[in-house]
Each structure stands twice: as structure tokens, then as C-alpha cells.
Design an enzyme around this catalytic site. Structure first.
Site, PDB file in Angstrom:
ATOM      1  N   THR A 175       0.847  -1.188   0.000  1.00 53.86           N
ATOM      2  CA  THR A 175       0.000   0.000   0.000  1.00 53.86           C
ATOM      3  C   THR A 175       0.882   1.238   0.000  1.00 53.86           C
ATOM      4  O   THR A 175       2.104   1.146  -0.063  1.00 53.86           O
ATOM      5  CB  THR A 175      -0.921   0.016   1.232  1.00 53.86           C
ATOM      6  OG1 THR A 175      -0.147   0.348   2.393  1.00 53.86           O
ATOM      7  CG2 THR A 175      -1.589  -1.331   1.443  1.00 53.86           C
ATOM      8  N   CYS A 176       0.231   2.403   0.135  1.00 54.54           N
ATOM      9  CA  CYS A 176       0.993   3.642   0.088  1.00 54.54           C
ATOM     10  C   CYS A 176       1.912   3.810   1.289  1.00 54.54           C
ATOM     11  O   CYS A 176       2.869   4.586   1.220  1.00 54.54           O
ATOM     12  CB  CYS A 176       0.060   4.844  -0.027  1.00 54.54           C
ATOM     13  SG  CYS A 176      -1.088   5.007   1.364  1.00 54.54           S
ATOM     14  N   ASN A 177       1.650   3.112   2.377  1.00 54.96           N
ATOM     15  CA  ASN A 177       2.536   3.301   3.534  1.00 54.96           C
ATOM     16  C   ASN A 177       2.997   2.002   4.187  1.00 54.96           C
ATOM     17  O   ASN A 177       3.459   2.022   5.319  1.00 54.96           O
ATOM     18  CB  ASN A 177       1.886   4.208   4.590  1.00 54.96           C
ATOM     19  CG  ASN A 177       0.512   3.756   5.008  1.00 54.96           C
ATOM     20  OD1 ASN A 177       0.190   2.573   4.908  1.00 54.96           O
ATOM     21  ND2 ASN A 177      -0.308   4.682   5.470  1.00 54.96           N
ATOM     22  N   HIS A 207       0.560  -8.746  15.076  1.00 53.41           N
ATOM     23  CA  HIS A 207       0.803  -7.664  14.108  1.00 53.41           C
ATOM     24  C   HIS A 207      -0.273  -7.628  13.025  1.00 53.41           C
ATOM     25  O   HIS A 207      -0.805  -6.567  12.705  1.00 53.41           O
ATOM     26  CB  HIS A 207       2.175  -7.835  13.468  1.00 53.41           C
ATOM     27  CG  HIS A 207       2.458  -6.810  12.415  1.00 53.41           C
ATOM     28  ND1 HIS A 207       2.816  -5.517  12.706  1.00 53.41           N
ATOM     29  CD2 HIS A 207       2.407  -6.887  11.055  1.00 53.41           C
ATOM     30  CE1 HIS A 207       2.975  -4.830  11.583  1.00 53.41           C
ATOM     31  NE2 HIS A 207       2.732  -5.647  10.567  1.00 53.41           N
ATOM     32  N   SER A 226      -1.956   1.817  11.649  1.00 55.09           N
ATOM     33  CA  SER A 226      -2.047   2.748  10.529  1.00 55.09           C
ATOM     34  C   SER A 226      -1.535   4.134  10.904  1.00 55.09           C
ATOM     35  O   SER A 226      -1.487   4.499  12.083  1.00 55.09           O
ATOM     36  CB  SER A 226      -3.494   2.874  10.049  1.00 55.09           C
ATOM     37  OG  SER A 226      -3.948   1.661   9.487  1.00 55.09           O
ATOM     38  N   GLN A 228      -7.736  -3.112   1.711  1.00 57.11           N
ATOM     39  CA  GLN A 228      -6.424  -3.437   1.153  1.00 57.11           C
ATOM     40  C   GLN A 228      -5.986  -4.845   1.551  1.00 57.11           C
ATOM     41  O   GLN A 228      -5.409  -5.581   0.737  1.00 57.11           O
ATOM     42  CB  GLN A 228      -5.408  -2.389   1.616  1.00 57.11           C
ATOM     43  CG  GLN A 228      -5.683  -1.005   1.042  1.00 57.11           C
ATOM     44  CD  GLN A 228      -4.901   0.095   1.737  1.00 57.11           C
ATOM     45  OE1 GLN A 228      -4.523  -0.024   2.914  1.00 57.11           O
ATOM     46  NE2 GLN A 228      -4.651   1.183   1.028  1.00 57.11           N
ATOM     47  N   ALA A 236      -7.876   7.274 -10.904  1.00 59.62           N
ATOM     48  CA  ALA A 236      -9.273   6.852 -10.748  1.00 59.62           C
ATOM     49  C   ALA A 236      -9.385   5.466 -10.149  1.00 59.62           C
ATOM     50  O   ALA A 236     -10.383   4.781 -10.334  1.00 59.62           O
ATOM     51  CB  ALA A 236      -9.980   6.901 -12.107  1.00 59.62           C
ATOM     52  N   MET A 248      -8.034   4.699  -4.321  1.00 59.76           N
ATOM     53  CA  MET A 248      -7.698   5.913  -3.585  1.00 59.76           C
ATOM     54  C   MET A 248      -8.255   7.145  -4.281  1.00 59.76           C
ATOM     55  O   MET A 248      -8.737   8.086  -3.647  1.00 59.76           O
ATOM     56  CB  MET A 248      -6.183   6.026  -3.438  1.00 59.76           C
ATOM     57  CG  MET A 248      -5.739   7.170  -2.542  1.00 59.76           C
ATOM     58  SD  MET A 248      -6.043   6.872  -0.795  1.00 59.76           S
ATOM     59  CE  MET A 248      -4.628   5.856  -0.390  1.00 59.76           C
TER      60      MET A 248
END
Length: 453
Positions: free
Chosen positions: A49-51, A99, A109, A120, A191, A194
Site C-alpha cells: 500500500t501507500c505506507n 501484528h 495505521s 487493502q 481513478a 484511492m
């Protein structure tokens, strides 16, 4: 078989490292195939994912599994394992379950309690199922993690702290634009999931007019129509930037979309009295080129900046309640796991009993050939009944004991008493009650013994 988590997140790695590790959707199946092709990795789920980029694996050995996973991650990042080691964390066995459940509930998060991670995780699980890289252990783990995540949101108010990353980023943007996004023209670049969430959130906050652009024009049109927004071709990105105050960039592109050149040309034609052009970069790899933040008249909010601002989140009481839920669910899962571990031993014991009964009935048939078929059948039924009754209580009890902490010793004792051979598909580490740690040298790491992160 043991559980192992190896990964990096916004907590341990800068965006640049997460960009290196990020696995594009098109490469996901290939990467999962590479993971399960390793000698010590039997099952794998990959979350990118983005982080965070994390591998959840069922392994047949701690050292071997860790080395295998680190090798695949290093290959993905184009870096040496030792270079990545400073940014990776390792969770093993009980700590791995803890975890995964913390991730599912949003406790791990950037914005505590955000619910987007559940989707996700679900996508990662479906991808692993489609690639046939998730077996019995990870199927159970992921299904329970998704259930625990839903339970946390249903039974607590963690959602108050758990606004989406998009909402949190837009709150930061509002602070740069007089505290209100109402009536502010905005554009979303991308699109996908997210991007769709960004359009929905901007619409709910009253921003507008809204513009959507995407490499796939048809997808941009569909998303724009759903919210009364306008779709523009990606080729008209510079023109579109001149007319907006807020841009949310959330594509899956492997190279920056909002380059220094593109933004510079847009700024040259934009009315400077409008205030700053706020760029929210929610993509990994980054959509906004690194040098853009230095341009006058631009404010860039990216994952690194959000992590620093949102480090101390609200709703501590709700987070504490979710932590309590997670602790109970972890123990329940570990009880199931211990019970599953004793099952082969119980099966081996019953198999040994069946072999003994069969041998004795064969011997009886040779010594008493005068028995009729009905007599032999009645003797067989009686002997089987006696054996089943003798074994019933011990096998029920050993399953109960195995579900308790330290219960693996009962299965071992049963194997020793009856000299049972329980086949293993691969060598398994005889590691004691391992918890978690960061890794220092992936190729030569002793199993962690708890306490670090």
C-alpha cells in the site's frame, strides 16, 4: 509450519524506500510466485500500500524463511539485503498474529483506526488466493484478521480516530487554505480505489468544481459522472492545474505524474493571488516529483509529512479498547493453532491403533479358521469399539491441553510415549517462544526473543 511477517512501513522507512519496495498490481502474482518458490516459504500473502509493504508467510524455518523473504524483497527493491535491513521489521509466531490483527484493526495505521486498510488486506488476500500462494494457515489467518477488523469497527468508536488517510490529508490541506475547502476547485489525478475515495471525500466536504484525470480516460469519465465532476484528458494536465487550488494525486504510476516541469508551467499561468497550489501526494511510488516542493507557491503534503503530523493520534480510549479486543483474538487464534498442531499426532496415534487391530484380526483369522464371517465381523466390531473408547478420552484431553499455552509439549509427550512418527514436509525450526524484533543481518539472524517494537 510457523508464521513470519517481514515488512517495512511509514514507521520504519522513508517514502523513497517504500517506493523501492512497492509491488505494482501487474507484478503481484509474479512476486508471490517467487516467494513460494523459495525453499523455506510454503505460503505467502503480500500487502503493498501507500505506507506499508509486508509479506505474511507460513515458513518451515525461521532463519531460512527470513533469508528467503528478504532476498525477494531486496530483488524487488533493487538493493542489497543488508541495505534494506535497517528499514525492515520481523514478527514471528505469536507476534506475527498480533501484528496482522493490529494492521487489520487500523491500530498500526498512520491514521489510527482508518478502515481503508481492511479493503487493502482483503485485496491482498484475494490476490494470494488467485495466485494459489495462500494455504490452510494463511487462509485461516487472513479470514480471522478481516473478521477482527470488522469487529473492532463494529464494537468501538475507533472510527472517530479512524478517518481515512484521504480525510486526514484534506484536513491538513484545509489548514493551508483558510481552514475550509468549501467551494475550492479541486482535481484528483487517478481513478483507482484511492482516487475514488478522494473524489467522494472532496464532494462530501463541499469542494468544487471537481475535476478527474486518469491515464485511462474511460475510467476517469465513469468516476467523474458518479459525482457530477468533469473528466479531462491527462494530456491537458497543465491547463487543469491552473484552475484548481487542491490536487490529490493517487495513481499507480511508476514515475512521477506531477513533474517539476508540469507544475512550473502551470504556476506560470496561474493567478498568484489565489494562494498556494496544494498538492496531496498519496501514492507510492510518489506522484509528485521531489523537486516540486521547493517551487514558490506550492505546498506538498506527502506520506512523510503526514506521518510526522499524525504521529500522536486521537481517541486513545478507543484504541485501548481495540487493543484489548486484539489481545483476546490473538489468544483465540493461537489456541486454534496449537490445536491444529496436535491433530497430526492424534491422527498418527489412531493410525497406530488401527494397524495393531488389523494385525491382530489377521492373526485371529489364521488361528481360528473355523470362525464364520459373522463371527469374525462381530469380533472386529468389538475390538474396534474397545480401542475407540480407550483412545477417546486421551485424544479429547490432549486436544484441550494443546490449546493452552505451552500445549505443544503434550503432543510431543504423546509421540514419545507411543513412539509415533509424524511426518514433516520440511524441516521445522525448534525455536522457543519467539516474539518479535527488527532484523540486523537478514541472512544470519537468531530468532527474536521479544520486546523490540
Amino acid at each position: 509450519m510457523k508464521l513470519l511477517v517481514v515488512g517495512a512501513s511509514y514507521r520504519t522507512a522513508p517514502v523513497a524506500t517504500l517506493e523501492q519496495l512497492a509491488v505494482p498490481p501487474a507484478d503481484l502474482t509474479r512476486t508471490l510466485d517467487r516467494l513460494v518458490a523459495q525453499p523455506y516459504v510454503a505460503e505467502a500473502v503480500l500487502v503493498s500500500t501507500c505506507n506499508r509493504v509486508e509479506v505474511y508467510a507460513a515458513v518451515t524455518g525461521f532463519h531460512g524463511g527470513l533469508g528467503d523473504i528478504c532476498a525477494v524483497l531486496a530483488e524487488q527493491a533493487g538493493a542489497l539485503p543488508a541495505t534494506l535491513a535497517a528499514h525492515l521489521y520481523v514478527h514471528y509466531d505469536a507476534a506475527a498474529v498480533d501484528h496482522v490483527f493490529r494492521v487489520a484493526t487500523g491500530l498500526d495505521s498512520m491514521v489510527v483506526g482508518e478502515a481503508q486498510i481492511l479493503g487493502q488486506l482483503r485485496d491482498a488476500y484475494h490476490s494470494a488466493s488467485g495466485a494459489d500462494s495462500a494455504g490452510r494457515l494463511l487462509h485461516e489467518l487472513m479470514q480471522q484478521a478481516l473478521r477482527v477488523g470488522k469487529r473492532a469497527h463494529a464494537e468501538t468508536n475507533i472510527d472517530r480516530a479512524g478517518q481515512s488517510v484521504v480525510t486526514a490529508a484534506l484536513d491538513l490541506a484545509a489548514g493551508l487554505l483558510d481552514g475550509d475547502l468549501t467551494g475550492r476547485p479541486a482535481m484528483v489525478v487517478g481513478a483507482g480505489a484511492m482516487g475514488s475515495l478522494s473524489v467522494a471525500t472532496l464532494s462530501r466536504l463541499g469542494a468544487g468544481p471537481l475535476t478527474v484525470t486518469n491515464r485511462g480516460a474511460a475510467r476517469a469519465v465513469r468516476l467523474a459522472e458518479s459525482y457530477g465532476a468533469a473528466a479531462v484528458p491527462m494530456a491537458e494536465l497543465v491547463d487543469a492545474l491552473t484552475a484548481v487550488d487542491i490536487v490529490v494525486a493517487a495513481t499507480a504510476a511508476t514515475e512521477p505524474v506531477l513533474t517539476r516541469d508540469v507544475v512550473t508551467r502551470a504556476l506560470a499561468r496561474r493567478d498568484p493571488d489565489r494562494g498556494p497550489l496544494v498538492l496531496l501526494d498519496l501514492a507510492v511510488p510518489r506522484d509528485v516529483e521531489e523537486g516540486v516542493a521547493a517551487l514558490p507557491g506550492v505546498e506538498v503534503i506527502d506520506i512523510d509529512r503526514m506521518a510526522a503530523i499524525l504521529a500522536d493520534g486521537p481517541a486513545a480510549a478507543d484504541a485501548a479498547e481495540v487493543t484489548r479486543i486484539v489481545a483476546g483474538e490473538v489468544e483465540a487464534f493461537l489456541s486454534w493453532l496449537r490445536g491444529a498442531d496436535v491433530a497430526p499426532t492424534v491422527a498418527a496415534l489412531r493410525g497406530r491403533a488401527d494397524d495393531v487391530v488389523t494385525a491382530e484380526l489377521r492373526r485371529l483369522a489364521q488361528r481360528r479358521p473355523d470362525f464364520t464371517d459373522d463371527q469374525r465381523a462381530e469380533v472386529a466390531r468389538t475390538v474396534h469399539r474397545v480401542v475407540q473408547r480407550l483412545l477417546h478420552q486421551p485424544t479429547v484431553r490432549v486436544r484441550q491441553l494443546a490449546a493452552e499455552p505451552g500445549g505443544d509439549q503434550y503432543a510431543a509427550l504423546l509421540r514419545e510415549l507411543f513412539d509415533l512418527e509424524v511426518p514433516q514436509t520440511s524441516p521445522v525450526d525448534t525455536v522457543p517462544d519467539v516474539m518479535e524484533a527488527e532484523i540486523a543481518v537478514p541472512a544470519d539472524t537468531t530468532p527474536p526473543t521479544g520486546g523490540a517494537r
